[in-house]
Design a protein around this motif. Structure first.
Motif, PDB file in Angstrom:
ATOM      1  N   ARG A  77      -3.869 -13.707  -9.981  1.00  0.00           N
ATOM      2  CA  ARG A  77      -3.671 -13.220  -8.812  1.00  0.00           C
ATOM      3  C   ARG A  77      -3.041 -11.927  -8.643  1.00  0.00           C
ATOM      4  O   ARG A  77      -2.154 -11.589  -8.953  1.00  0.00           O
ATOM      5  CB  ARG A  77      -2.757 -14.411  -8.191  1.00  0.00           C
ATOM      6  CG  ARG A  77      -3.543 -15.836  -8.199  1.00  0.00           C
ATOM      7  CD  ARG A  77      -2.744 -16.683  -7.499  1.00  0.00           C
ATOM      8  NE  ARG A  77      -3.130 -17.048  -6.109  1.00  0.00           N
ATOM      9  CZ  ARG A  77      -2.479 -17.738  -5.390  1.00  0.00           C
ATOM     10  NH1 ARG A  77      -1.977 -18.877  -5.572  1.00  0.00           N
ATOM     11  NH2 ARG A  77      -3.081 -17.879  -3.836  1.00  0.00           N
ATOM     12  N   ALA A  78      -3.559 -11.324  -7.602  1.00  0.00           N
ATOM     13  CA  ALA A  78      -3.057 -10.129  -7.152  1.00  0.00           C
ATOM     14  C   ALA A  78      -2.751 -10.051  -5.488  1.00  0.00           C
ATOM     15  O   ALA A  78      -3.639 -10.707  -4.888  1.00  0.00           O
ATOM     16  CB  ALA A  78      -3.814  -8.786  -7.551  1.00  0.00           C
ATOM     17  N   MET A  79      -1.479  -9.726  -5.052  1.00  0.00           N
ATOM     18  CA  MET A  79      -1.202  -9.935  -3.742  1.00  0.00           C
ATOM     19  C   MET A  79      -0.581  -8.546  -3.156  1.00  0.00           C
ATOM     20  O   MET A  79       0.234  -8.200  -3.774  1.00  0.00           O
ATOM     21  CB  MET A  79      -0.074 -11.078  -3.646  1.00  0.00           C
ATOM     22  CG  MET A  79       0.521 -11.206  -2.195  1.00  0.00           C
ATOM     23  SD  MET A  79       1.858 -12.394  -2.050  1.00  0.00           S
ATOM     24  CE  MET A  79       3.044 -11.356  -2.593  1.00  0.00           C
ATOM     25  N   GLN A  80      -1.152  -8.402  -2.079  1.00  0.00           N
ATOM     26  CA  GLN A  80      -0.597  -7.372  -1.285  1.00  0.00           C
ATOM     27  C   GLN A  80       0.734  -7.781  -0.622  1.00  0.00           C
ATOM     28  O   GLN A  80       0.644  -8.530   0.335  1.00  0.00           O
ATOM     29  CB  GLN A  80      -1.556  -6.860  -0.158  1.00  0.00           C
ATOM     30  CG  GLN A  80      -1.189  -5.570   0.821  1.00  0.00           C
ATOM     31  CD  GLN A  80      -2.125  -5.177   1.364  1.00  0.00           C
ATOM     32  OE1 GLN A  80      -3.201  -4.951   1.484  1.00  0.00           O
ATOM     33  NE2 GLN A  80      -1.557  -4.793   2.676  1.00  0.00           N
ATOM     34  N   GLY A  81       1.781  -7.115  -0.826  1.00  0.00           N
ATOM     35  CA  GLY A  81       3.193  -7.600  -0.377  1.00  0.00           C
ATOM     36  C   GLY A  81       3.248  -7.294   1.030  1.00  0.00           C
ATOM     37  O   GLY A  81       2.463  -6.293   1.476  1.00  0.00           O
ATOM     38  N   GLN A  82       3.956  -7.897   1.635  1.00  0.00           N
ATOM     39  CA  GLN A  82       4.436  -7.436   3.414  1.00  0.00           C
ATOM     40  C   GLN A  82       5.171  -6.398   3.327  1.00  0.00           C
ATOM     41  O   GLN A  82       5.617  -5.802   4.447  1.00  0.00           O
ATOM     42  CB  GLN A  82       4.602  -8.724   4.054  1.00  0.00           C
ATOM     43  CG  GLN A  82       3.803  -9.678   3.952  1.00  0.00           C
ATOM     44  CD  GLN A  82       2.681  -9.533   4.795  1.00  0.00           C
ATOM     45  OE1 GLN A  82       2.446  -8.478   5.451  1.00  0.00           O
ATOM     46  NE2 GLN A  82       1.507 -10.188   4.703  1.00  0.00           N
ATOM     47  N   PRO A 102       0.873  -1.262  -0.006  1.00  0.00           N
ATOM     48  CA  PRO A 102      -0.007   0.052  -0.113  1.00  0.00           C
ATOM     49  C   PRO A 102       0.834   1.223   0.005  1.00  0.00           C
ATOM     50  O   PRO A 102       1.850   1.403   0.966  1.00  0.00           O
ATOM     51  CB  PRO A 102      -1.083  -0.076   1.316  1.00  0.00           C
ATOM     52  CG  PRO A 102      -1.150  -1.457   1.589  1.00  0.00           C
ATOM     53  CD  PRO A 102       0.597  -2.133   1.152  1.00  0.00           C
ATOM     54  N   ILE A 103       0.682   2.142  -1.024  1.00  0.00           N
ATOM     55  CA  ILE A 103       1.241   3.365  -1.080  1.00  0.00           C
ATOM     56  C   ILE A 103       0.728   4.310  -1.863  1.00  0.00           C
ATOM     57  O   ILE A 103      -0.074   3.940  -2.777  1.00  0.00           O
ATOM     58  CB  ILE A 103       2.757   3.289  -1.537  1.00  0.00           C
ATOM     59  CG1 ILE A 103       3.604   4.395  -1.495  1.00  0.00           C
ATOM     60  CG2 ILE A 103       2.732   2.616  -2.904  1.00  0.00           C
ATOM     61  CD1 ILE A 103       5.073   4.547  -1.560  1.00  0.00           C
ATOM     62  N   THR A 104       0.475   5.522  -1.588  1.00  0.00           N
ATOM     63  CA  THR A 104      -0.215   6.708  -2.194  1.00  0.00           C
ATOM     64  C   THR A 104       0.667   7.090  -3.351  1.00  0.00           C
ATOM     65  O   THR A 104       1.895   7.363  -3.010  1.00  0.00           O
ATOM     66  CB  THR A 104      -0.571   7.772  -1.590  1.00  0.00           C
ATOM     67  OG1 THR A 104      -1.327   7.472  -0.273  1.00  0.00           O
ATOM     68  CG2 THR A 104      -1.362   9.016  -2.297  1.00  0.00           C
ATOM     69  N   PRO A 105       0.289   7.158  -4.588  1.00  0.00           N
ATOM     70  CA  PRO A 105      -0.967   7.265  -5.109  1.00  0.00           C
ATOM     71  C   PRO A 105      -1.086   5.646  -6.084  1.00  0.00           C
ATOM     72  O   PRO A 105      -1.912   5.753  -6.893  1.00  0.00           O
ATOM     73  CB  PRO A 105      -1.359   8.229  -6.095  1.00  0.00           C
ATOM     74  CG  PRO A 105       0.104   8.349  -6.612  1.00  0.00           C
ATOM     75  CD  PRO A 105       1.029   7.901  -5.492  1.00  0.00           C
ATOM     76  N   ALA A 106      -0.282   4.497  -5.710  1.00  0.00           N
ATOM     77  CA  ALA A 106      -0.641   3.580  -6.158  1.00  0.00           C
ATOM     78  C   ALA A 106      -1.251   2.493  -5.554  1.00  0.00           C
ATOM     79  O   ALA A 106      -1.783   1.473  -6.481  1.00  0.00           O
ATOM     80  CB  ALA A 106       0.828   2.760  -6.408  1.00  0.00           C
ATOM     81  N   SER A 107      -1.792   2.640  -4.537  1.00  0.00           N
ATOM     82  CA  SER A 107      -2.717   1.609  -3.997  1.00  0.00           C
ATOM     83  C   SER A 107      -3.844   1.256  -4.829  1.00  0.00           C
ATOM     84  O   SER A 107      -4.534   0.239  -4.736  1.00  0.00           O
ATOM     85  CB  SER A 107      -3.199   2.046  -2.424  1.00  0.00           C
ATOM     86  OG  SER A 107      -2.175   2.390  -1.799  1.00  0.00           O
ATOM     87  N   ALA A 108      -4.617   2.197  -5.567  1.00  0.00           N
ATOM     88  CA  ALA A 108      -5.661   1.843  -6.459  1.00  0.00           C
ATOM     89  C   ALA A 108      -5.408   1.029  -7.363  1.00  0.00           C
ATOM     90  O   ALA A 108      -6.355   0.207  -7.435  1.00  0.00           O
ATOM     91  CB  ALA A 108      -6.231   3.345  -7.080  1.00  0.00           C
ATOM     92  N   ILE A 109      -4.241   0.790  -7.834  1.00  0.00           N
ATOM     93  CA  ILE A 109      -4.177  -0.478  -8.903  1.00  0.00           C
ATOM     94  C   ILE A 109      -4.244  -1.571  -8.033  1.00  0.00           C
ATOM     95  O   ILE A 109      -4.888  -2.775  -8.544  1.00  0.00           O
ATOM     96  CB  ILE A 109      -2.371  -0.103  -9.413  1.00  0.00           C
ATOM     97  CG1 ILE A 109      -2.514   1.052  -9.805  1.00  0.00           C
ATOM     98  CG2 ILE A 109      -2.312  -1.156 -10.384  1.00  0.00           C
ATOM     99  CD1 ILE A 109      -1.127   1.532 -10.173  1.00  0.00           C
ATOM    100  N   LEU A 110      -3.600  -1.715  -6.757  1.00  0.00           N
ATOM    101  CA  LEU A 110      -3.618  -2.959  -6.255  1.00  0.00           C
ATOM    102  C   LEU A 110      -5.084  -3.547  -5.824  1.00  0.00           C
ATOM    103  O   LEU A 110      -5.326  -4.231  -6.052  1.00  0.00           O
ATOM    104  CB  LEU A 110      -2.926  -2.875  -5.067  1.00  0.00           C
ATOM    105  CG  LEU A 110      -2.985  -4.041  -3.880  1.00  0.00           C
ATOM    106  CD1 LEU A 110      -2.404  -5.170  -4.356  1.00  0.00           C
ATOM    107  CD2 LEU A 110      -2.221  -3.596  -2.635  1.00  0.00           C
ATOM    108  N   GLU A 111      -5.986  -2.147  -5.422  1.00  0.00           N
ATOM    109  CA  GLU A 111      -7.315  -2.474  -5.338  1.00  0.00           C
ATOM    110  C   GLU A 111      -7.969  -3.087  -6.293  1.00  0.00           C
ATOM    111  O   GLU A 111      -8.738  -4.227  -6.218  1.00  0.00           O
ATOM    112  CB  GLU A 111      -7.914  -1.190  -4.514  1.00  0.00           C
ATOM    113  CG  GLU A 111      -7.296  -0.865  -3.107  1.00  0.00           C
ATOM    114  CD  GLU A 111      -7.517   0.293  -2.470  1.00  0.00           C
ATOM    115  OE1 GLU A 111      -8.384   1.196  -3.457  1.00  0.00           O
ATOM    116  OE2 GLU A 111      -6.934   0.917  -1.572  1.00  0.00           O
TER     117      GLU A 111
END
Lengths: 626, 303
Positions: free
Chosen positions: A270-275, A249-258
């Motif tokens: 598959r899409a994964m939120q990294g640790q 999660p990081i602004t402003p890239a989080s929207a891509i992850l979501e």
């Protein structure tokens, strides 16, 4: 009377006032009504609650050239109470911050729930002021605080004389709220009605027949979308065959992850939120080694943490697309402000030397189309492909014809991926075979008849570690050769607007293209003919092509959103042409007016650097002592 | 100093018997044995032998194998046997393996790294891979030192040493098994490369495990760790008793406490409890699988 041409700004306290709800409802409805909306500036803070938030929006009948300049036609101030950020100014914060940008004869709508504010200074400039007790109407009459946004929407539509029969608003409200029940729908529509009534009361009391602004639906000839850069590039990734995405999660890239977490599984991916940032890129590289098209997305601080893996991708020849939604650095910088200051990092970052490709789309449309290219290019050249956007482009929305997404010819080309039958034919497989193009055959593990050893250490053709001088030389040259092949076969030359011969040439990259084209028009009105040269394919730098165009200019002026002029440095070092710079790094977008002012200064005074946006906007003059 | 058990004692016959039918298979596409760059007597030879036995037993084919090597002497093992291999940055092995296995559940993915790689620079990945539980086997070649950079201390340095005072510069060793249990690993085991037969039996169980399988293998560094030698491990290692129930987490903790109290090191499977997990397919990767994705339903969201 001005029809279908205005710039509007909605401001308020973040989270509390629902600024984005208002602009979202407006944007959707106006898009459906056949108008063009450009909402490329996002004014918010790196907090959840409490800071000032503003969302400007250009509305036009034809696609707007750019987001123009700070001047506003309509200002909507949603704050009804003090902003924790400026406690001495109950319900005046937005007006104090943006009132000075209102044009003479403009419109101010503000929430007067906690009292009227002094607006004589604005009214002397012919600005029509509409006090609107939206919060009180919502809380006291309708018993539902959140519909105060809808009071504001109703008021706005009334003063723009738009959607008089409420068909468009009703449809949207039903789509959004019907699942919550008819009562919620009715309350929202009632709120809008109350907003309209307040405007009518003001008009009557002041003896105004209306405002100078007016919106009128246009025939909708084709389906259109209101879409952000992040959303467009995510769809591009899916269309382009990306099936593994990882992001922290990081602004402003989080929207891509979501977006990809929600939608990629529908396409088998598959899409994964990294640790952490490193796990994200390493997992994506692992997916790529295993044969799947992979991508990561991040912004400056995250990119800094990923630098070590650039080298792995370059050396081990593992394809990966790395999205960098640039924000203002360095360090944590200004997380919610836009900048173009990561170019040096993606072009030069890391120890040693690797082949790498840097792409920078200018628009939402290109976020989609170039993302498809990015994945094909990554597979073909087996190296990191950087995809540079910035906060404004990532989060900013605009109206785009749906045909851009449905009519673009899409070809998924996995480059030199070999199959079992190829291996049977060709005999001993060499993962890093020395070839004239520098591109070697790539293998997916599990393919019978071939084994690969892949490493970030220097290696021979089979992938075994080697420090033999001749092998090292051959491998460095092989990898470098891929970039020559790329320049020959896939690099797109800069787009040239106008004729550069003996004229000032404005050079830009990424999201500033619309601003340069707007500035070009404005300069023409001032009898200054300038050409615009815009790059989307930044690295490897197409020196020969660039030199041929830029060498004809009377003066080369790079316009960038960073301090030093990072692309100007690239041009200068690669082409040996002197480049002057107009730079802006105060967190605000570059406006066409900034460019025009900068060009005038350079042409008049012969200076080399213009740093714009230094003076703070003057607060609106209001009589104190209330 | 003793040599590893590969060529000696009763381990010998089993090693040869297991390797013989397929020795050639694992020697193809690999660095020839005479060019292996480990010190004579290195514990990693035992891991290599045990690995070949276990892979053979599990009928893994080199084409379907993906080995991810860490940085250091141990990571070189990927080139010493047949099979696909990847080698990236220091501490990254498990994260690469994670992405590979998430994408390709059809592959046998194993990570082979040292104690520094796993527990120092790579501990961020180790902890979360324990939680994520991908079907990856990790063999840690634990020797207490950074061998390739000439013997600096790793997080497991000091095991069994009688040290009266510790410092920030030189803290006590920590327990890989305790960290794995704490982090939620579903398979936690320990082996000794000096006994490749026993180690290979543990690797087989690790390969069969549906989830992340961590095997901490004591793999002595004969050059830079003169304390934790083969003899020292033989003296202090003790097989986990057959009566231990590895599916019981409390029993696993109790076992570790008991061994610690007695100054012994458990060898065997300490914990094994597969977690219910969502079934996943291989991700689409061939052009014909990717071409023509219909994104129109996504576009509806923006009308």
């Amino acid at each position: 009377m001005i029809t279908n041409h205005l710039k509007l700004l909605v401001g308020g306290v973040q989270l509390r006032d629902g600024v984005v709800t208002v602009t979202d409802v407006l944007g959707r409805i106006l898009t459906r009504a056949g108008l063009y909306v450009l909402a490329m500036e996002r004014g918010y803070a790196s907090t959840i609650y409490g800071a000032h938030q503003y969302d400007p929006m250009v509305i036009a009948e034809q696609p707007p050239v750019s987001w123009g300049d700070p001047a506003l036609d309509i200002l909507v101030a949603l704050d009804y109470d003090s902003n924790p950020d400026a406690s001495q100014q109950p319900n005046r914060d937005t007006v104090l911050r943006h009132g000075s940008h209102l044009k003479d004869g403009g419109v101010l709508v503000y929430d007067s729930s906690t009292g009227e504010i002094p607006t004589e200074a604005l009214e002397r400039r012919g600005i029509k002021v509409f006090p609107l007790p939206a919060r009180n109407i919502a809380r006291d009459e309708l018993k539902l605080d959140v519909v105060k946004n809808m009071v504001a929407v109703g008021a706005l539509f009334r003063l723009l004389e738009f959607d008089r029969d409420v068909t468009l608003l009703r449809k949207l409200v039903e789509e959004r709220f019907m699942r919550k029940g008819q009562k919620v729908v009715d309350t929202n529509l009632q709120a809008a009605r109350r907003g309209r009534e307040v405007v009518e009361t003001v008009l009557k009391a002041r003896g105004w027949t209306g405002t100078d602004y007016h919106l009128e639906p246009r025939p909708v000839t084709e389906p259109r979308l209101l879409i952000s850069g992040n959303e467009a590039l995510s769809i591009g990734a899916i269309q382009g065959g990306c099936r593994y995405y990882a992001g922290y999660p990081i602004t402003p890239a989080s929207a891509i992850l979501e977006f990809l977490e929600e939608h990629l599984p529908k396409y088998g991916g598959r899409a994964m939120q990294g640790q952490n940032e490193r796990e994200s890129i390493r997992a994506a590289l692992g997916a790529a080694v295993a044969g799947v098209r992979a991508m990561v997305g991040t912004s400056g601080p995250g990119l800094s943490l990923k630098v070590e893996e650039f080298g792995v991708s370059g050396m081990a020849e593992v394809p990966i697309v790395i999205v960098d939604t640039q924000r203002a650095g360095p360090s944590t910088g200004m997380p919610t402000k836009s900048e173009q200051a990561d170019l040096s990092l993606v072009v030069f970052g890391g120890h040693g030397e690797i082949p790498r490709i840097v792409l920078a789309p200018a628009t939402q449309e290109e976020c989609y189309t170039m993302m498809i290219d990015a994945h094909n290019i990554a597979d073909k050249y087996q190296c990191p492909v950087f995809f540079l956007t910035d906060l404004n482009l990532s989060e900013g929305r605009k109206v785009v014809p749906e045909a851009v997404f449905t009519q673009t010819a899409v070809r998924v080309d996995r480059g030199t991926l070999v199959r079992e039958e190829d291996l049977r034919r060709d005999g001993a497989y060499k993962r890093f075979a020395l070839t004239p193009s520098g591109i070697s055959p790539r293998l997916v593990p599990g393919t019978l008849g071939g084994i690969f050893k892949v490493t970030g250490s220097e290696h021979d053709e089979r992938g075994f570690v080697s420090t033999d001088p001749a092998t090292r030389k051959a491998m460095m040259e092989k990898r470098a050769r891929k970039m020559e092949t790329y320049l020959r076969e896939d690099a797109k030359p800069p787009q040239v607007f106008g004729t550069p011969d003996r004229k000032p040439v404005l050079v830009g990259w990424g999201s500033t293209r619309p601003v340069l084209l707007d500035a070009q028009q404005r300069l023409r009105a001032l009898k200054i003919e300038a050409a615009v040269v815009h790059f989307t394919h930044l690295w490897p730098f197409p020196t020969d092509v660039a030199k041929a165009v830029l060498g004809r200019a009377s003066v080369i002026i790079a316009v960038e959103q960073n301090f030093s002029g990072q692309f100007a440095d690239v041009i200068q070092s690669q082409s040996l042409l002197p480049v002057r710079r107009i730079v802006k790094y105060n967190g605000l977008p570059i406006y066409a007016s900034d460019v025009v002012g900068g060009v005038e200064q350079i042409l008049q005074d012969g200076i080399t650097h213009v740093r714009v946006g230094t003076e703070a906007p003057a607060p609106v003059r209001v009589s104190e002592g209330d | 100093m003793s040599e590893p058990n590969v060529t000696k004692s009763n381990g010998q016959s089993t090693v040869r018997a297991a390797q013989k039918p397929s020795a050639k298979l694992w020697d193809e596409n690999a660095t020839p044995r005479h060019r292996i760059q480990w010190c004579p007597g290195c514990g990693d030879f035992g891991v290599l032998a045990a690995l070949k036995m276990a892979l053979t037993k599990q009928e893994v084919t080199p084409a379907n194998l993906l080995m991810v090597g860490g940085i250091g002497c141990s990571g070189q093992i990927r080139n010493y046997l047949n099979g696909n291999a990847f080698h990236g940055t220091h501490g990254g092995a498990l994260a690469y393996a994670l992405g590979a296995k998430m994408s390709r559940p059809d592959l046998t993915v194993i990570a082979l790294a040292g104690d520094g790689d796993t527990f120092a620079i790579g501990v961020e990945n180790f902890v979360h891979v324990c939680r994520r539980d991908p079907g990856v086997m990790l063999v840690i070649m634990d020797n207490g030192v950074y061998g390739l950079t000439k013997g600096q201390h790793s997080p497991t340095h000091g095991r069994g040493m009688d040290i009266k005072e510790w410092s920030e510069e030189s803290p006590p060793p920590f327990s890989p098994l305790r960290l794995a249990l704490t982090a939620g690993a579903t398979f936690v085991a320990q082996s000794f490369s000096g006994d490749p037969k026993h180690a290979s039996e543990i690797y087989v169980q690790a390969l069969q495990h549906k989830g992340f399988a961590m095997v901490n293998d004591f793999s002595p560094c004969v050059t830079y760790n003169k304390f934790n030698t083969y003899d020292w491990y033989r003296e202090h290692g003790e097989d986990v008793s057959a009566s231990h129930d590895p599916a019981n987490l409390d029993a696993a903790w109790e076992l570790l406490n008991d061994f610690d109290r007695r100054g012994r090191l458990p060898l065997g499977v300490v914990y094994r409890h597969p977690r219910a997990k969502k079934a996943v397919n291989r991700l689409p990767l061939w052009p014909e699988e990717l071409q023509g994705a219909d994104v129109r339903p996504l576009l509806q969201l923006f009308r």
